[in-house]
Scaffold this motif. Structure first.
Motif, PDB file in Angstrom:
ATOM      1  N   MET A 116      21.683  -2.670  -0.776  1.00 55.45           N
ATOM      2  CA  MET A 116      22.728  -2.126   0.586  1.00 55.45           C
ATOM      3  C   MET A 116      22.157  -1.845   1.532  1.00 55.45           C
ATOM      4  O   MET A 116      22.241  -1.708   2.499  1.00 55.45           O
ATOM      5  CB  MET A 116      23.845  -1.382  -0.338  1.00 55.45           C
ATOM      6  CG  MET A 116      24.540  -2.488  -1.354  1.00 55.45           C
ATOM      7  SD  MET A 116      26.083  -1.490  -1.820  1.00 55.45           S
ATOM      8  CE  MET A 116      26.312  -2.170  -3.475  1.00 55.45           C
ATOM      9  N   VAL A 117      21.546  -0.293   0.541  1.00 58.94           N
ATOM     10  CA  VAL A 117      20.629   0.646   2.035  1.00 58.94           C
ATOM     11  C   VAL A 117      19.517   0.214   2.280  1.00 58.94           C
ATOM     12  O   VAL A 117      19.637   0.382   3.706  1.00 58.94           O
ATOM     13  CB  VAL A 117      19.712   1.545   0.167  1.00 58.94           C
ATOM     14  CG1 VAL A 117      19.225   2.074   1.414  1.00 58.94           C
ATOM     15  CG2 VAL A 117      20.800   2.605   0.006  1.00 58.94           C
ATOM     16  N   GLN A 118      18.872  -1.102   1.716  1.00 60.90           N
ATOM     17  CA  GLN A 118      17.467  -1.853   2.659  1.00 60.90           C
ATOM     18  C   GLN A 118      18.741  -2.745   3.769  1.00 60.90           C
ATOM     19  O   GLN A 118      17.502  -2.408   4.067  1.00 60.90           O
ATOM     20  CB  GLN A 118      17.048  -2.814   1.957  1.00 60.90           C
ATOM     21  CG  GLN A 118      15.955  -3.079   1.892  1.00 60.90           C
ATOM     22  CD  GLN A 118      15.219  -3.921   0.712  1.00 60.90           C
ATOM     23  OE1 GLN A 118      15.667  -5.163   0.391  1.00 60.90           O
ATOM     24  NE2 GLN A 118      13.744  -3.765   0.619  1.00 60.90           N
ATOM     25  N   ASP A 119      19.787  -2.938   4.029  1.00 57.67           N
ATOM     26  CA  ASP A 119      19.823  -3.590   4.892  1.00 57.67           C
ATOM     27  C   ASP A 119      19.951  -2.715   5.869  1.00 57.67           C
ATOM     28  O   ASP A 119      20.586  -3.634   7.156  1.00 57.67           O
ATOM     29  CB  ASP A 119      21.578  -4.747   3.903  1.00 57.67           C
ATOM     30  CG  ASP A 119      21.356  -5.987   3.417  1.00 57.67           C
ATOM     31  OD1 ASP A 119      20.108  -5.938   3.044  1.00 57.67           O
ATOM     32  OD2 ASP A 119      21.948  -5.968   2.599  1.00 57.67           O
ATOM     33  N   ALA A 120      21.523  -1.609   5.358  1.00 51.72           N
ATOM     34  CA  ALA A 120      20.999  -0.889   6.440  1.00 51.72           C
ATOM     35  C   ALA A 120      20.726  -0.096   7.798  1.00 51.72           C
ATOM     36  O   ALA A 120      20.568  -0.292   8.673  1.00 51.72           O
ATOM     37  CB  ALA A 120      22.238   0.363   5.333  1.00 51.72           C
ATOM     38  N   ILE A 121      19.490  -0.028   6.870  1.00 56.70           N
ATOM     39  CA  ILE A 121      18.615   0.529   7.307  1.00 56.70           C
ATOM     40  C   ILE A 121      17.561  -0.099   8.332  1.00 56.70           C
ATOM     41  O   ILE A 121      16.883  -0.339   9.201  1.00 56.70           O
ATOM     42  CB  ILE A 121      17.219   1.322   6.790  1.00 56.70           C
ATOM     43  CG1 ILE A 121      16.594   0.092   5.604  1.00 56.70           C
ATOM     44  CG2 ILE A 121      17.917   2.592   5.869  1.00 56.70           C
ATOM     45  CD1 ILE A 121      15.150   1.266   4.803  1.00 56.70           C
ATOM     46  N   ASN A 122      18.117  -1.869   8.624  1.00 59.63           N
ATOM     47  CA  ASN A 122      17.551  -2.775   9.122  1.00 59.63           C
ATOM     48  C   ASN A 122      17.748  -2.169  10.574  1.00 59.63           C
ATOM     49  O   ASN A 122      17.249  -2.411  11.059  1.00 59.63           O
ATOM     50  CB  ASN A 122      17.793  -3.964   8.876  1.00 59.63           C
ATOM     51  CG  ASN A 122      17.340  -4.852   7.145  1.00 59.63           C
ATOM     52  OD1 ASN A 122      15.644  -3.544   7.164  1.00 59.63           O
ATOM     53  ND2 ASN A 122      17.196  -5.049   6.749  1.00 59.63           N
ATOM     54  N   THR A 156      20.381   0.914  11.421  1.00 57.82           N
ATOM     55  CA  THR A 156      20.448   2.064  11.152  1.00 57.82           C
ATOM     56  C   THR A 156      18.922   2.827  10.958  1.00 57.82           C
ATOM     57  O   THR A 156      18.791   3.051  10.337  1.00 57.82           O
ATOM     58  CB  THR A 156      21.238   2.837   9.946  1.00 57.82           C
ATOM     59  OG1 THR A 156      22.802   1.887  10.548  1.00 57.82           O
ATOM     60  CG2 THR A 156      21.786   4.487  10.381  1.00 57.82           C
ATOM     61  N   PRO A 157      18.471   4.404  12.179  1.00 53.48           N
ATOM     62  CA  PRO A 157      17.659   4.908  11.388  1.00 53.48           C
ATOM     63  C   PRO A 157      17.396   5.583  10.140  1.00 53.48           C
ATOM     64  O   PRO A 157      18.431   5.701   9.774  1.00 53.48           O
ATOM     65  CB  PRO A 157      17.587   5.566  12.460  1.00 53.48           C
ATOM     66  CG  PRO A 157      18.043   5.032  13.763  1.00 53.48           C
ATOM     67  CD  PRO A 157      18.915   4.535  12.687  1.00 53.48           C
ATOM     68  N   VAL A 158      16.637   5.767   9.161  1.00 55.36           N
ATOM     69  CA  VAL A 158      16.707   5.800   8.563  1.00 55.36           C
ATOM     70  C   VAL A 158      17.472   7.878   8.267  1.00 55.36           C
ATOM     71  O   VAL A 158      18.094   8.048   6.854  1.00 55.36           O
ATOM     72  CB  VAL A 158      15.553   6.277   7.771  1.00 55.36           C
ATOM     73  CG1 VAL A 158      15.415   6.926   5.429  1.00 55.36           C
ATOM     74  CG2 VAL A 158      15.137   4.674   7.558  1.00 55.36           C
ATOM     75  N   TYR A 159      17.292   8.660   8.651  1.00 52.00           N
ATOM     76  CA  TYR A 159      17.100   9.473   9.351  1.00 52.00           C
ATOM     77  C   TYR A 159      18.653  10.157   8.930  1.00 52.00           C
ATOM     78  O   TYR A 159      19.603  10.697   8.579  1.00 52.00           O
ATOM     79  CB  TYR A 159      16.840  10.226   9.400  1.00 52.00           C
ATOM     80  CG  TYR A 159      14.907  11.011   8.692  1.00 52.00           C
ATOM     81  CD1 TYR A 159      15.517  11.724   7.577  1.00 52.00           C
ATOM     82  CD2 TYR A 159      14.198  10.178   9.354  1.00 52.00           C
ATOM     83  CE1 TYR A 159      13.763  11.567   6.837  1.00 52.00           C
ATOM     84  CE2 TYR A 159      12.808  10.478   8.914  1.00 52.00           C
ATOM     85  CZ  TYR A 159      12.419  10.765   7.976  1.00 52.00           C
ATOM     86  OH  TYR A 159      10.869  11.278   7.376  1.00 52.00           O
ATOM     87  N   ALA A 160      19.221   8.929   9.928  1.00 51.43           N
ATOM     88  CA  ALA A 160      20.860   8.876  10.724  1.00 51.43           C
ATOM     89  C   ALA A 160      21.729   8.637   9.491  1.00 51.43           C
ATOM     90  O   ALA A 160      22.667   9.053   9.231  1.00 51.43           O
ATOM     91  CB  ALA A 160      20.518   8.347  11.909  1.00 51.43           C
ATOM     92  N   PHE A 161      21.188   7.365   9.112  1.00 57.28           N
ATOM     93  CA  PHE A 161      21.886   6.677   7.695  1.00 57.28           C
ATOM     94  C   PHE A 161      21.466   7.978   6.352  1.00 57.28           C
ATOM     95  O   PHE A 161      22.722   7.940   6.031  1.00 57.28           O
ATOM     96  CB  PHE A 161      20.651   5.988   6.993  1.00 57.28           C
ATOM     97  CG  PHE A 161      21.591   5.230   5.806  1.00 57.28           C
ATOM     98  CD1 PHE A 161      22.434   4.037   6.255  1.00 57.28           C
ATOM     99  CD2 PHE A 161      20.767   5.400   4.020  1.00 57.28           C
ATOM    100  CE1 PHE A 161      23.471   4.077   4.675  1.00 57.28           C
ATOM    101  CE2 PHE A 161      21.689   4.583   3.580  1.00 57.28           C
ATOM    102  CZ  PHE A 161      22.567   4.675   3.341  1.00 57.28           C
ATOM    103  N   LEU A 162      21.129   8.219   6.064  1.00 53.61           N
ATOM    104  CA  LEU A 162      20.779   9.538   5.200  1.00 53.61           C
ATOM    105  C   LEU A 162      21.701  11.137   5.542  1.00 53.61           C
ATOM    106  O   LEU A 162      23.016  11.454   4.829  1.00 53.61           O
ATOM    107  CB  LEU A 162      18.887  10.761   5.196  1.00 53.61           C
ATOM    108  CG  LEU A 162      18.490   9.595   4.150  1.00 53.61           C
ATOM    109  CD1 LEU A 162      16.653  10.308   4.051  1.00 53.61           C
ATOM    110  CD2 LEU A 162      18.760   9.138   2.647  1.00 53.61           C
ATOM    111  N   PHE A 163      21.893  10.972   6.785  1.00 55.92           N
ATOM    112  CA  PHE A 163      21.791  12.404   7.302  1.00 55.92           C
ATOM    113  C   PHE A 163      23.986  11.920   6.950  1.00 55.92           C
ATOM    114  O   PHE A 163      25.236  12.762   6.905  1.00 55.92           O
ATOM    115  CB  PHE A 163      22.577  12.346   8.851  1.00 55.92           C
ATOM    116  CG  PHE A 163      23.829  12.899   9.555  1.00 55.92           C
ATOM    117  CD1 PHE A 163      24.051  14.484   9.278  1.00 55.92           C
ATOM    118  CD2 PHE A 163      24.288  12.625  10.382  1.00 55.92           C
ATOM    119  CE1 PHE A 163      25.053  15.281   9.855  1.00 55.92           C
ATOM    120  CE2 PHE A 163      25.686  12.854  10.793  1.00 55.92           C
ATOM    121  CZ  PHE A 163      25.759  14.646  10.821  1.00 55.92           C
TER     122      PHE A 163
END
Length: 295
Positions: free
Chosen positions: A27-33, A35-42
């Motif tokens: 799920m994370v792998q699909d999302a960061i395709n 969405t920028p990584v740090y924005a996703f982490l935020f």
């Protein structure tokens, strides 16, 4: 006997954390395709912090400087591990990053000894070695060299090891719920700072189904549940065993990928998964010497 049952329960719940991380990997792998990584982490840790606030609400009157300080330390370790891992991915293969990150399983017992003089039992040492061999077989698909990507990921593994070690120590000294809350808040703030500094966008994102699914599920299960269980249960087990159990994360990720997207595993990868499971069993089983009585 009661303490042994507490330890077994803690280890089983820590195993559920490793499974949660593994299952949410895709799920994370699909999302960061998208969405920028740090924005996703935020967003992930921000939502998790809000949820954790309501869980820890009744303990807010117990907040003190030490709890905040410990939470900031753990949060800094955790975010720094994510950051170095992410930058490592820019310079080397994800399979190599996965393997080197997993080396925290061998770092933990030695760092615990160096920092706190914690005893390293023979079975834990053997289990750690077996887990490393298993991780190599399961995750490696390229030649391991020593470059900037590998160096950054090695720092990541070191930081994850420190997070595990200090979680075990801090969880015995302050309120667990507040400790997790301030850890998550710290990661949220640092993620926002890095996103605003390095990501192309932070808030003007494509808020699609994949994004919301990944953010909500990882916030609830892979963040609030995972770090609350880790922090609470490390009161009853050792940091070294925790690291070995967490080595099950790539195994659960591989199994989930097999069933969800029919991702096949080679015989070498399967043997690696078996070795990691074996390492977890070695760390858990109590070996007793048989005494021979002579007449």
């Amino acid at each position: 006997m009661r303490s042994k049952l507490y330890e077994l329960r803690a280890d089983l719940l820590l195993l559920s954390v490793a499974i949660a991380w593994g299952v949410t990997f895709l799920m994370v792998q699909d999302a960061i395709n998208s969405t920028p990584v740090y924005a996703f982490l935020f967003f992930r840790f921000g939502i998790a912090s809000i949820l954790m606030f309501f869980i820890a609400y009744k303990y807010l009157n117990q907040i003190n400087k030490r709890t905040i300080f410990y939470g900031v330390i753990l949060g800094t370790f955790l975010f720094s591990a994510f950051a170095t891992q992410t930058f490592g991915l820019l310079y080397t293969k994800s399979s190599i990053v996965a393997f080197i990150t997993g080396l925290n399983v061998i770092f933990v017992p030695f760092l615990a000894y160096l920092i706190f003089k914690d005893h390293i039992s023979k079975k834990v040492f053997i289990a750690a070695i077996v887990a490393v061999i298993g991780l190599y077989s399961l995750t490696m698909s390229g030649t391991l060299t020593v470059g900037i990507g590998e160096f950054l990921t090695l720092i990541c593994a070191f930081l994850f090891a420190l997070q595990i070690i200090y979680t075990g120590k801090f969880s015995k000294e302050v309120n667990v719920f507040l400790l997790v809350l301030f850890q998550l808040i710290t990661v949220t703030i640092l993620s926002l700072i890095f996103s605003l500094s390095l990501d192309d966008v932070t808030f003007n994102l494509s808020y699609d189904y994949a994004f919301f699914k990944a953010v909500l599920i990882t916030a609830i299960f892979a963040t609030v549940y995972a770090f609350l269980i880790q922090t609470y249960m490390q009161q009853f087990t050792t940091a070294s065993k925790t690291a070995i159990i967490f080595a099950m994360e790539p195994v659960s990720a591989a199994i989930f990928a097999y069933f969800m997207i029919s991702e096949t595993l080679t015989s070498i990868q399967l043997s690696g998964a078996v070795l990691i499971v074996l390492a977890t069993i070695i760390a858990e089983v109590k070996f007793k010497r048989k005494l021979k009585h002579t007449l």
